[in-house]
Design an enzyme around this catalytic site. Structure first.
Site, PDB file in Angstrom:
ATOM      1  N   HIS A 109       1.184 -13.103  -9.110  1.00  0.00           N
ATOM      2  CA  HIS A 109      -0.237 -12.771  -9.306  1.00  0.00           C
ATOM      3  C   HIS A 109      -0.396 -11.492 -10.120  1.00  0.00           C
ATOM      4  O   HIS A 109      -0.558 -10.411  -9.534  1.00  0.00           O
ATOM      5  CB  HIS A 109      -0.912 -12.575  -7.941  1.00  0.00           C
ATOM      6  CG  HIS A 109      -1.145 -13.837  -7.199  1.00  0.00           C
ATOM      7  ND1 HIS A 109      -2.376 -14.449  -7.145  1.00  0.00           N
ATOM      8  CD2 HIS A 109      -0.306 -14.614  -6.490  1.00  0.00           C
ATOM      9  CE1 HIS A 109      -2.282 -15.549  -6.425  1.00  0.00           C
ATOM     10  NE2 HIS A 109      -1.037 -15.674  -6.008  1.00  0.00           N
ATOM     11  N   GLU A 134      -2.844 -10.334 -11.645  1.00  0.00           N
ATOM     12  CA  GLU A 134      -4.162  -9.710 -11.464  1.00  0.00           C
ATOM     13  C   GLU A 134      -4.173  -8.741 -10.289  1.00  0.00           C
ATOM     14  O   GLU A 134      -5.118  -7.969 -10.136  1.00  0.00           O
ATOM     15  CB  GLU A 134      -5.248 -10.796 -11.306  1.00  0.00           C
ATOM     16  CG  GLU A 134      -5.310 -11.504  -9.956  1.00  0.00           C
ATOM     17  CD  GLU A 134      -4.194 -12.534  -9.716  1.00  0.00           C
ATOM     18  OE1 GLU A 134      -3.279 -12.646 -10.551  1.00  0.00           O
ATOM     19  OE2 GLU A 134      -4.247 -13.205  -8.662  1.00  0.00           O
ATOM     20  N   CYS A 169       0.179 -18.996 -10.140  1.00  0.00           N
ATOM     21  CA  CYS A 169       0.471 -19.523  -8.804  1.00  0.00           C
ATOM     22  C   CYS A 169      -0.098 -20.943  -8.626  1.00  0.00           C
ATOM     23  O   CYS A 169       0.445 -21.867  -9.221  1.00  0.00           O
ATOM     24  CB  CYS A 169      -0.019 -18.538  -7.747  1.00  0.00           C
ATOM     25  SG  CYS A 169       0.904 -18.718  -6.226  1.00  0.00           S
TER      26      CYS A 169
HETATM   27  N1  GLN Z   1       0.695 -22.247  -1.913  1.00  0.00           N
HETATM   28  C1  GLN Z   1      -0.336 -22.496  -2.884  1.00  0.00           C
HETATM   29  C2  GLN Z   1      -0.248 -23.940  -3.390  1.00  0.00           C
HETATM   30  O1  GLN Z   1       0.675 -24.620  -3.087  1.00  0.00           O
HETATM   31  C3  GLN Z   1      -0.271 -21.511  -4.034  1.00  0.00           C
HETATM   32  C4  GLN Z   1      -0.437 -20.098  -3.513  1.00  0.00           C
HETATM   33  C5  GLN Z   1      -1.172 -19.185  -4.436  1.00  0.00           C
HETATM   34  O2  GLN Z   1      -1.825 -19.592  -5.391  1.00  0.00           O
HETATM   35  N2  GLN Z   1      -1.115 -17.916  -4.105  1.00  0.00           N
HETATM   36  O3  GLN Z   1      -1.100 -24.393  -4.084  1.00  0.00           O
END
Ligand code: GLN
Length: 186
Positions: free
Chosen positions: A165, A167, A76
């Site tokens: 995610h 995890e 992410c």
């Molecule tokens: N929205 C976050 C970003 O732009 C990422 C979201 C996340 O890591 N769950 O960095």
């Protein structure tokens, strides 16, 4: 095997638990010099712009050198940091993966969701939280996970990234795939 989890901010502890379950020794990386002790690194979810602030120019440069030579897995916000090109808004990063990625790409209504995708050929639960979308993959990129028509997990050499995610799901195959990548390189 000694694996670091970048522990400046965000969702690092769930990665630590998962890696330990899989038998890895985990270092929670809070200082740049800790990168010297590890064989691979996970950059967790969180807020990529906050990571950049906390790292500062020197921290970012040290991390850039690390990802050039050692296996790294970004989830992410971590995937955003690894990308060559980031938009919504444009943002600097590590330039380690030949992808373009769009932050917060699913809009407010579907801020977070659990969907079924395919990872390494098998159905996989995927948790998306304010997730980015991979909008372009370069020729050197292998798509190892998808959800609908979207690539959601990619690999280029020793660098791996997922927009979800892993995890937060029971399934440990994604972390296992990363540990295999790390042990192949020794
Ligand atoms: N929205 C976050 C970003 O732009 C990422 C979201 C996340 O890591 N769950 O960095």
């Amino acid at each position: 095997m000694k694996i670091g989890v970048l522990a400046l901010q965000g969702d690092f502890d769930a990665h630590r638990r998962r890696l330990e379950e899989l038998g890895a020794e985990v270092v929670l990386v809070k200082k740049p010099e800790q990168l010297d002790e590890i064989e691979g690194l996970i950059i967790p979810g969180g807020e990529s712009s906050t990571f950049l602030k906390l790292l500062g120019e020197a921290g970012l440069e040290k991390l850039r050198q690390f990802v050039r030579v050692k296996p790294t897995f970004g989830t992410c916000a971590g995937a955003i940091l690894l990308a060559n090109e980031v938009d919504n808004p444009r943002q600097a990063g590590l330039g380690a993966l030949d992808i373009s990625i769009r932050r917060n790409a699913y809009g407010r209504q579907v801020d977070s969701s659990i969907r079924e995708g395919i990872f390494a050929g098998a159905p996989t639960e995927m948790v998306f939280i304010r997730a980015p979308k991979i909008e372009r993959v370069g020729p050197g990129i292998e798509v190892i996970g998808s959800e609908g028509n979207d690539p959601v997990a990619v690999r280029q050499g020793k660098i791996m990234a997922a927009t979800f995610h892993p995890e937060l799901s029971e399934d440990s195959r994604v972390h296992r795939a990363f540990l295999e990548l790390v042990s192949d390189r020794k």
